[in-house]
Design an enzyme around this catalytic site. Sequence first.
Site, PDB file in Angstrom:
ATOM      1  N   ARG A  44      -1.457  -2.217   0.015  1.00  0.00           N
ATOM      2  CA  ARG A  44      -2.071  -0.940  -0.347  1.00  0.00           C
ATOM      3  C   ARG A  44      -0.975   0.089  -0.613  1.00  0.00           C
ATOM      4  O   ARG A  44       0.194  -0.183  -0.375  1.00  0.00           O
ATOM      5  CB  ARG A  44      -2.989  -0.456   0.781  1.00  0.00           C
ATOM      6  CG  ARG A  44      -2.296  -0.551   2.145  1.00  0.00           C
ATOM      7  CD  ARG A  44      -2.716   0.485   3.105  1.00  0.00           C
ATOM      8  NE  ARG A  44      -2.379   1.826   2.652  1.00  0.00           N
ATOM      9  CZ  ARG A  44      -1.151   2.364   2.732  1.00  0.00           C
ATOM     10  NH1 ARG A  44      -0.111   1.673   3.200  1.00  0.00           N
ATOM     11  NH2 ARG A  44      -0.926   3.588   2.297  1.00  0.00           N
ATOM     12  N   GLY A  45      -1.403   1.287  -1.061  1.00  0.00           N
ATOM     13  CA  GLY A  45      -0.437   2.314  -1.435  1.00  0.00           C
ATOM     14  C   GLY A  45      -0.130   2.154  -2.919  1.00  0.00           C
ATOM     15  O   GLY A  45       0.081   1.029  -3.400  1.00  0.00           O
ATOM     16  N   ALA A  46      -0.127   3.267  -3.639  1.00  0.00           N
ATOM     17  CA  ALA A  46      -0.084   3.195  -5.098  1.00  0.00           C
ATOM     18  C   ALA A  46       1.099   2.386  -5.657  1.00  0.00           C
ATOM     19  O   ALA A  46       0.887   1.474  -6.478  1.00  0.00           O
ATOM     20  CB  ALA A  46      -0.107   4.606  -5.682  1.00  0.00           C
ATOM     21  N   ARG A  82      -9.125  -2.418  -7.479  1.00  0.00           N
ATOM     22  CA  ARG A  82      -9.407  -1.095  -6.896  1.00  0.00           C
ATOM     23  C   ARG A  82      -9.297  -0.088  -8.044  1.00  0.00           C
ATOM     24  O   ARG A  82      -8.420  -0.238  -8.900  1.00  0.00           O
ATOM     25  CB  ARG A  82      -8.426  -0.735  -5.772  1.00  0.00           C
ATOM     26  CG  ARG A  82      -8.591  -1.594  -4.517  1.00  0.00           C
ATOM     27  CD  ARG A  82      -7.677  -1.098  -3.395  1.00  0.00           C
ATOM     28  NE  ARG A  82      -8.155   0.135  -2.802  1.00  0.00           N
ATOM     29  CZ  ARG A  82      -7.407   0.916  -2.006  1.00  0.00           C
ATOM     30  NH1 ARG A  82      -6.146   0.587  -1.744  1.00  0.00           N
ATOM     31  NH2 ARG A  82      -7.907   2.019  -1.478  1.00  0.00           N
ATOM     32  N   GLN A 185      -4.414   4.726   8.292  1.00  0.00           N
ATOM     33  CA  GLN A 185      -3.113   4.462   7.687  1.00  0.00           C
ATOM     34  C   GLN A 185      -2.019   5.321   8.334  1.00  0.00           C
ATOM     35  O   GLN A 185      -0.852   4.924   8.369  1.00  0.00           O
ATOM     36  CB  GLN A 185      -3.153   4.748   6.177  1.00  0.00           C
ATOM     37  CG  GLN A 185      -3.901   3.706   5.362  1.00  0.00           C
ATOM     38  CD  GLN A 185      -5.346   4.072   5.145  1.00  0.00           C
ATOM     39  OE1 GLN A 185      -5.947   4.767   5.965  1.00  0.00           O
ATOM     40  NE2 GLN A 185      -5.924   3.622   4.049  1.00  0.00           N
ATOM     41  N   ASP A 226      -2.190   8.831  -5.511  1.00  0.00           N
ATOM     42  CA  ASP A 226      -2.648   7.611  -6.172  1.00  0.00           C
ATOM     43  C   ASP A 226      -2.733   7.797  -7.671  1.00  0.00           C
ATOM     44  O   ASP A 226      -2.687   6.830  -8.438  1.00  0.00           O
ATOM     45  CB  ASP A 226      -3.996   7.177  -5.607  1.00  0.00           C
ATOM     46  CG  ASP A 226      -3.795   6.608  -4.225  1.00  0.00           C
ATOM     47  OD1 ASP A 226      -3.729   7.398  -3.267  1.00  0.00           O
ATOM     48  OD2 ASP A 226      -3.650   5.381  -4.107  1.00  0.00           O
ATOM     49  N   ASN A 236      -5.469  11.660  -4.005  1.00  0.00           N
ATOM     50  CA  ASN A 236      -4.804  10.993  -2.891  1.00  0.00           C
ATOM     51  C   ASN A 236      -5.828  10.755  -1.790  1.00  0.00           C
ATOM     52  O   ASN A 236      -7.002  11.144  -1.910  1.00  0.00           O
ATOM     53  CB  ASN A 236      -3.630  11.842  -2.385  1.00  0.00           C
ATOM     54  CG  ASN A 236      -2.740  11.076  -1.420  1.00  0.00           C
ATOM     55  OD1 ASN A 236      -2.360   9.938  -1.696  1.00  0.00           O
ATOM     56  ND2 ASN A 236      -2.425  11.659  -0.279  1.00  0.00           N
ATOM     57  N   LYS A 237      -5.387  10.107  -0.739  1.00  0.00           N
ATOM     58  CA  LYS A 237      -6.268   9.736   0.372  1.00  0.00           C
ATOM     59  C   LYS A 237      -7.158  10.893   0.788  1.00  0.00           C
ATOM     60  O   LYS A 237      -6.708  12.034   0.887  1.00  0.00           O
ATOM     61  CB  LYS A 237      -5.392   9.281   1.548  1.00  0.00           C
ATOM     62  CG  LYS A 237      -6.135   8.826   2.787  1.00  0.00           C
ATOM     63  CD  LYS A 237      -7.154   7.763   2.508  1.00  0.00           C
ATOM     64  CE  LYS A 237      -6.598   6.542   1.801  1.00  0.00           C
ATOM     65  NZ  LYS A 237      -7.681   5.647   1.269  1.00  0.00           N
TER      66      LYS A 237
HETATM   67  O1  MRU Z   1      -6.334   3.405   0.396  1.00  0.00           O
HETATM   68  P1  MRU Z   1      -4.831   3.367   0.415  1.00  0.00           P
HETATM   69  O2  MRU Z   1      -4.270   3.122   1.779  1.00  0.00           O
HETATM   70  O3  MRU Z   1      -4.259   2.436  -0.621  1.00  0.00           O
HETATM   71  O4  MRU Z   1      -4.410   4.835  -0.012  1.00  0.00           O
HETATM   72  C1  MRU Z   1      -3.050   5.146  -0.112  1.00  0.00           C
HETATM   73  C2  MRU Z   1      -2.799   6.584  -0.353  1.00  0.00           C
HETATM   74  O5  MRU Z   1      -3.690   7.372  -0.561  1.00  0.00           O
HETATM   75  C3  MRU Z   1      -1.356   6.994  -0.409  1.00  0.00           C
HETATM   76  O6  MRU Z   1      -1.221   8.299   0.042  1.00  0.00           O
HETATM   77  C4  MRU Z   1      -0.871   6.912  -1.863  1.00  0.00           C
HETATM   78  O7  MRU Z   1      -1.126   5.643  -2.417  1.00  0.00           O
HETATM   79  C5  MRU Z   1       0.567   7.214  -1.979  1.00  0.00           C
HETATM   80  S1  MRU Z   1       1.503   5.897  -1.308  1.00  0.00           S
HETATM   81  C6  MRU Z   1       3.076   6.079  -1.616  1.00  0.00           C
END
Ligand code: MRU
Length: 320
Positions: A44-46, A82, A185, A226, A236-237
């Site tokens: 996970r994470g962009a 996703r 997270q 993201d 973002n999250k």
């Molecule tokens: O649902 P996730 O855990 O994939 O969401 C991740 C985020 O929202 C992060 O803040 C974002 O991807 C930046 S990661 C460097």
Amino acid sequence: MRTIDWVDGAVELIDQTLLPGELKVLRVTAVADLIAAIQSLAVRGAPALGVAGAFGVALAAREFAGDAVGLARAVRDVEVARPTAVNLARGARRAAGRLGDGFEGVLAEACVVRDEEIAASAAMAVLGADLLAELCGGRPRVLTHCNTGGLAAVVGGTALGVVFELQRRGTLGGVIASETRPLLQGARLTAWELEQAGIEFRVSVDSAGPFLLARGEADAVILGADRICANGDVINKVGTYAHALGAQRAGVPFVVVAPESTVDMDTPDGGAVEIEDRGAAEVTSFSAAVNPAFDVTPHDLVTAIVTDRRVVRLDRGEKL
Ligand code: MRU
């Protein structure tokens, strides 16, 4: 250790659903298993999703060699595994651009995507740490949300990479990591990464963020993205928007750190982005629930966007 990589003919990734209890590396050879890992948030994470998308297409190219229909379907399935982080479809499409060169060509491109993310993390760490020094002076105390470290970006990270760089410079004043409901997270992954790095931190419940800022407990909010839209809206999250409002109210900078691969000039603003709904089960099993996984932070709440190539001061009217 890399969150995700290509090792001896397979994708290896740290299963982030098990952290911090267990550090387990999954070896994935089938594209369907990689898609499942993406959807369960094992990876996970962009930025890491961009790399996963590219390696996913490499798996597909090998698995569906000689089956054009199956291959096209598998590539599409990777792209849409996703919806919100632009990196996933982008990474997949870049690798798919080499399908004409067969599996080896696709894999070579996927490795370039990976290497670019590693380089971007290093560049952002320096640009972001310089900016925080400029905005906050001596020893910035930061509040961060979600997980933006090496786990989210192969190695290094985006916003958390900046935190590591401040620590390396000896100028980190403190870290508050918001827990990031419902999948934690922050409390699980950011806490684990900070512990590994020997950095002291405190975890806060998400809803405490704006109050902690109002009480002067952090000098800046620093987090990732993201997707960054053409007008500067930041996806973002979920919980990011509340932290941006809190930062504005408290008069502290709200800094978004993300690679250029997260900047999406084809999407005009946050209203055009599909926000992933991860369903009720992650929140509660005994009543109806709404569970958006991301939110949109309007650009006018963002002080600056730091990428691997530039610092765009939205507060000064600069454009992406
Ligand atoms: O649902 P996730 O855990 O994939 O969401 C991740 C985020 O929202 C992060 O803040 C974002 O991807 C930046 S990661 C460097």
